[in-house]
Design a protein around this motif. Structure first.
Motif, PDB file in Angstrom:
ATOM      1  N   MET A  61       0.832  -1.209   0.000  1.00 38.61           N
ATOM      2  CA  MET A  61       0.000   0.000   0.000  1.00 38.61           C
ATOM      3  C   MET A  61       0.863   1.254   0.000  1.00 38.61           C
ATOM      4  N   VAL A  62       1.928   1.244   0.776  1.00 40.24           N
ATOM      5  CA  VAL A  62       2.817   2.413   0.832  1.00 40.24           C
ATOM      6  C   VAL A  62       3.520   2.613  -0.514  1.00 40.24           C
ATOM      7  N   LEU A  63       4.022   1.532  -1.102  1.00 33.31           N
ATOM      8  CA  LEU A  63       4.729   1.656  -2.384  1.00 33.31           C
ATOM      9  C   LEU A  63       3.797   2.110  -3.502  1.00 33.31           C
ATOM     10  N   SER A  64       2.589   1.561  -3.550  1.00 31.82           N
ATOM     11  CA  SER A  64       1.659   1.959  -4.602  1.00 31.82           C
ATOM     12  C   SER A  64       1.230   3.414  -4.422  1.00 31.82           C
ATOM     13  N   ARG A  65       1.073   3.837  -3.170  1.00 35.17           N
ATOM     14  CA  ARG A  65       0.744   5.239  -2.913  1.00 35.17           C
ATOM     15  C   ARG A  65       1.904   6.140  -3.307  1.00 35.17           C
ATOM     16  N   GLY A  66       3.124   5.672  -3.062  1.00 35.56           N
ATOM     17  CA  GLY A  66       4.290   6.442  -3.476  1.00 35.56           C
ATOM     18  C   GLY A  66       4.338   6.635  -4.979  1.00 35.56           C
ATOM     19  N   LEU A  67       4.050   5.577  -5.733  1.00 40.85           N
ATOM     20  CA  LEU A  67       4.007   5.694  -7.193  1.00 40.85           C
ATOM     21  C   LEU A  67       2.923   6.671  -7.636  1.00 40.85           C
ATOM     22  N   GLY A  71       3.508  11.018  -9.559  1.00 44.71           N
ATOM     23  CA  GLY A  71       3.082  11.508 -10.868  1.00 44.71           C
ATOM     24  C   GLY A  71       3.504  10.626 -12.015  1.00 44.71           C
ATOM     25  N   ALA A  72       4.298   9.575 -11.729  1.00 46.19           N
ATOM     26  CA  ALA A  72       4.797   8.707 -12.798  1.00 46.19           C
ATOM     27  C   ALA A  72       3.675   7.926 -13.465  1.00 46.19           C
ATOM     28  N   LEU A  73       2.686   7.483 -12.674  1.00 47.31           N
ATOM     29  CA  LEU A  73       1.615   6.690 -13.251  1.00 47.31           C
ATOM     30  C   LEU A  73       0.748   7.513 -14.198  1.00 47.31           C
ATOM     31  N   THR A  74       0.584   8.795 -13.891  1.00 48.39           N
ATOM     32  CA  THR A  74      -0.167   9.656 -14.803  1.00 48.39           C
ATOM     33  C   THR A  74       0.569   9.808 -16.122  1.00 48.39           C
ATOM     34  N   ARG A  75       1.891   9.926 -16.059  1.00 46.65           N
ATOM     35  CA  ARG A  75       2.686  10.010 -17.293  1.00 46.65           C
ATOM     36  C   ARG A  75       2.559   8.721 -18.102  1.00 46.65           C
ATOM     37  N   VAL A  76       2.647   7.587 -17.414  1.00 49.60           N
ATOM     38  CA  VAL A  76       2.489   6.308 -18.103  1.00 49.60           C
ATOM     39  C   VAL A  76       1.096   6.203 -18.701  1.00 49.60           C
ATOM     40  N   LYS A 208       7.916  13.488  -9.804  1.00 53.06           N
ATOM     41  CA  LYS A 208       8.912  13.378  -8.739  1.00 53.06           C
ATOM     42  C   LYS A 208       9.730  12.127  -9.021  1.00 53.06           C
ATOM     43  N   PRO A 209      10.767  12.253  -9.834  1.00 47.24           N
ATOM     44  CA  PRO A 209      11.486  11.061 -10.292  1.00 47.24           C
ATOM     45  C   PRO A 209      12.129  10.267  -9.165  1.00 47.24           C
ATOM     46  N   ARG A 210      12.607  10.936  -8.118  1.00 50.65           N
ATOM     47  CA  ARG A 210      13.250  10.211  -7.031  1.00 50.65           C
ATOM     48  C   ARG A 210      12.222   9.351  -6.288  1.00 50.65           C
ATOM     49  N   LEU A 211      11.045   9.917  -6.009  1.00 47.90           N
ATOM     50  CA  LEU A 211       9.991   9.163  -5.335  1.00 47.90           C
ATOM     51  C   LEU A 211       9.532   8.001  -6.208  1.00 47.90           C
ATOM     52  N   ALA A 212       9.375   8.246  -7.501  1.00 50.68           N
ATOM     53  CA  ALA A 212       8.956   7.187  -8.417  1.00 50.68           C
ATOM     54  C   ALA A 212       9.995   6.076  -8.475  1.00 50.68           C
ATOM     55  N   GLY A 213      11.267   6.461  -8.578  1.00 51.74           N
ATOM     56  CA  GLY A 213      12.337   5.473  -8.687  1.00 51.74           C
ATOM     57  C   GLY A 213      12.470   4.613  -7.448  1.00 51.74           C
ATOM     58  N   VAL A 214      12.402   5.257  -6.272  1.00 44.35           N
ATOM     59  CA  VAL A 214      12.523   4.509  -5.017  1.00 44.35           C
ATOM     60  C   VAL A 214      11.330   3.580  -4.838  1.00 44.35           C
ATOM     61  N   SER A 215      10.115   4.079  -5.104  1.00 46.87           N
ATOM     62  CA  SER A 215       8.910   3.270  -4.938  1.00 46.87           C
ATOM     63  C   SER A 215       8.939   2.054  -5.854  1.00 46.87           C
ATOM     64  N   THR A 240       9.055   3.064   7.689  1.00 46.50           N
ATOM     65  CA  THR A 240       9.963   3.984   8.382  1.00 46.50           C
ATOM     66  C   THR A 240      10.654   4.917   7.403  1.00 46.50           C
ATOM     67  N   LEU A 241      11.118   4.368   6.280  1.00 42.19           N
ATOM     68  CA  LEU A 241      11.771   5.197   5.269  1.00 42.19           C
ATOM     69  C   LEU A 241      10.851   6.301   4.763  1.00 42.19           C
ATOM     70  N   TYR A 242       9.601   5.935   4.485  1.00 40.73           N
ATOM     71  CA  TYR A 242       8.665   6.939   3.962  1.00 40.73           C
ATOM     72  C   TYR A 242       8.254   7.931   5.041  1.00 40.73           C
ATOM     73  N   LEU A 243       8.154   7.474   6.287  1.00 43.54           N
ATOM     74  CA  LEU A 243       7.845   8.413   7.368  1.00 43.54           C
ATOM     75  C   LEU A 243       8.941   9.468   7.514  1.00 43.54           C
ATOM     76  N   LEU A 244      10.175   9.036   7.302  1.00 52.24           N
ATOM     77  CA  LEU A 244      11.302   9.963   7.444  1.00 52.24           C
ATOM     78  C   LEU A 244      11.430  10.910   6.266  1.00 52.24           C
ATOM     79  N   PHE A 245      11.210  10.400   5.045  1.00 52.32           N
ATOM     80  CA  PHE A 245      11.531  11.192   3.857  1.00 52.32           C
ATOM     81  C   PHE A 245      10.321  11.586   3.005  1.00 52.32           C
ATOM     82  N   GLN A 246       9.211  10.850   3.129  1.00 53.39           N
ATOM     83  CA  GLN A 246       8.006  11.183   2.370  1.00 53.39           C
ATOM     84  C   GLN A 246       6.769  10.955   3.252  1.00 53.39           C
TER      85      GLN A 246
END
Length: 376
Positions: A61-67, A71-76, A208-215, A240-246
């Motif tokens: 759920m966290v990874l899909s929300r990150g994607l 904005g990457a999914l809208t581009r796709v 947000k390429p960094r968020l898309a790439g990490v997710s 934890t990673l997303y709480l800290l950075f996103q």
């Protein structure tokens, strides 16, 4: 006074949200009633919950929300719409993609990839997003049928049957193809062959390429961790990673979905222990289709994974059982965890009603065809 008004507004919002959570409220009401019938199980409720499954869901759920947030999914989605010319063709592409992914990475994971992509399309064009997601939910149930690792009930039955991958695959192929054929045949009824017009107004959301790439990069490690039995620590690390950075990503995850599943495991696990349910198995087993019919119908009350676990002790015919609980993924939303996930991810009013308008006829048609195939 302003503080009191703010509290009143928050309370109204909470009550409004709870009114939309009919499944959650129903489960909350059912749990104490079942405990009255089975008081000896009160101390064992935590054993009924599949904690690894919940941890896997939380991470996904966290990874899909990150994607979605990236904005990457809208581009796709824009690129996808540039290659399809009608709503009907788009539906076919998304349904086949959902089914294929489900056979390889399980039905739940497939939804966490395809549904956010579909939601991103609404920023690009005016489309029947809710109906697309309904068909994607049905498609992952159909596509996952063919693979022993496509869904939890197949994995359980495969392990209990002790057959090799190829044997299981070949045994499930006729049913999976039949269920997919039904879905494809329904596409012209659900989606018009009208052209898709991409909305000219507005620019796509910032990428947000960094968020898309990490997710995206974390999907494979999470799946490997789940396969290795390390779903819980992997989910903790990701959250934890997303709480800290996103933190925004974590904030907008539908955490109530996890509570729904905790209650589902408890309520359905208790229901499967009731003597009337066990008696019902014997009654359904004498219907046309035998254990296939029992699996399909029992799934409508206690979901297909608990149905598979309960019925496995009543039969040695693993193929017929696997067919039944696979067919049971159609019908009522509670028949499959994948249905609940898709409908919750969609976050669209009235979608539960629309889902059943399509899923119940699919249940009847797939049961009749499975009955015919078993008699050949």
């Amino acid at each position: 006074m302003p503080a009191r008004q703010g509290e009143t507004t928050e309370l109204r919002l909470l009550l409004s949200r709870l009114r939309q959570e009919l499944l959650l409220l129903g489960l909350l009401a059912a749990l104490p009633l079942l405990l009255l019938a089975l008081p000896e199980q009160a101390g064992n409720l935590h054993h009924l919950v599949h904690w690894d499954t919940l941890a896997a869901l939380a991470g996904l759920m966290v990874l899909s929300r990150g994607l979605e947030e990236s904005g990457a999914l809208t581009r796709v989605g824009r690129r996808l719409l540039a290659r399809v010319d009608t709503e009907r063709y788009l539906a076919l592409v998304l349904i086949v993609l959902s089914a294929a992914l489900a056979a390889v990475v399980t039905n739940d994971v497939a939804l966490f990839i395809v549904v956010p992509l579909t939601l991103g399309l609404r920023l690009v064009a005016s489309l029947p997003i809710g109906r697309l997601i309904v068909f994607e939910a049905l498609a992952v149930n159909a596509g996952s049928t063919i693979s022993p690792i496509g869904n939890p009930q197949n994995l359980f039955i495969w392990q209990q049957a002790g057959v090799d991958f190829t044997t299981f695959f070949l045994a499930m192929t006729p049913l999976a193809l039949t269920m997919m054929a039904l879905l494809v045949a329904a596409i012209p009824l659900a989606f018009p062959a009208k052209a898709i017009h991409i909305e000219p107004a507005g620019s796509p959301p910032a990428l947000k390429p960094r968020l898309a790439g990490v997710s995206l990069a974390l999907y494979l490690p999470l799946l490997l961790a789940i396969d290795a039995g390390l779903a819980l620590p992997a989910a903790v690390v990701i959250i934890t990673l997303y709480l800290l950075f996103q933190p925004r990503v974590v904030r907008y995850v539908d955490w109530l979905l996890l509570l729904v599943f905790v209650l589902m495991f408890m309520v359905l696990g208790l229901a499967a222990m009731l003597d009337p349910v066990v008696s019902l198995v014997g009654f359904l087993a004498i219907w046309p289709g035998g254990m296939m019919t029992a699996g399909a119908l029992l799934s409508q009350g206690i979901s297909n994974v608990p149905a598979a676990i309960l019925l496995e002790g009543f039969t040695d015919d693993w193929r017929t059982l696997a067919w039944g609980v696979s067919v049971g993924g159609f019908g009522l939303a509670i028949g499959s965890m994948a249905n609940i996930i898709a409908l919750r991810l969609a976050r669209e009013k009235g979608l539960w009603r629309d889902f059943h308008c399509w899923s119940l006829p699919m249940l009847l048609a797939s049961w009749l065809l499975a009955l015919l195939l078993l008699s050949i």
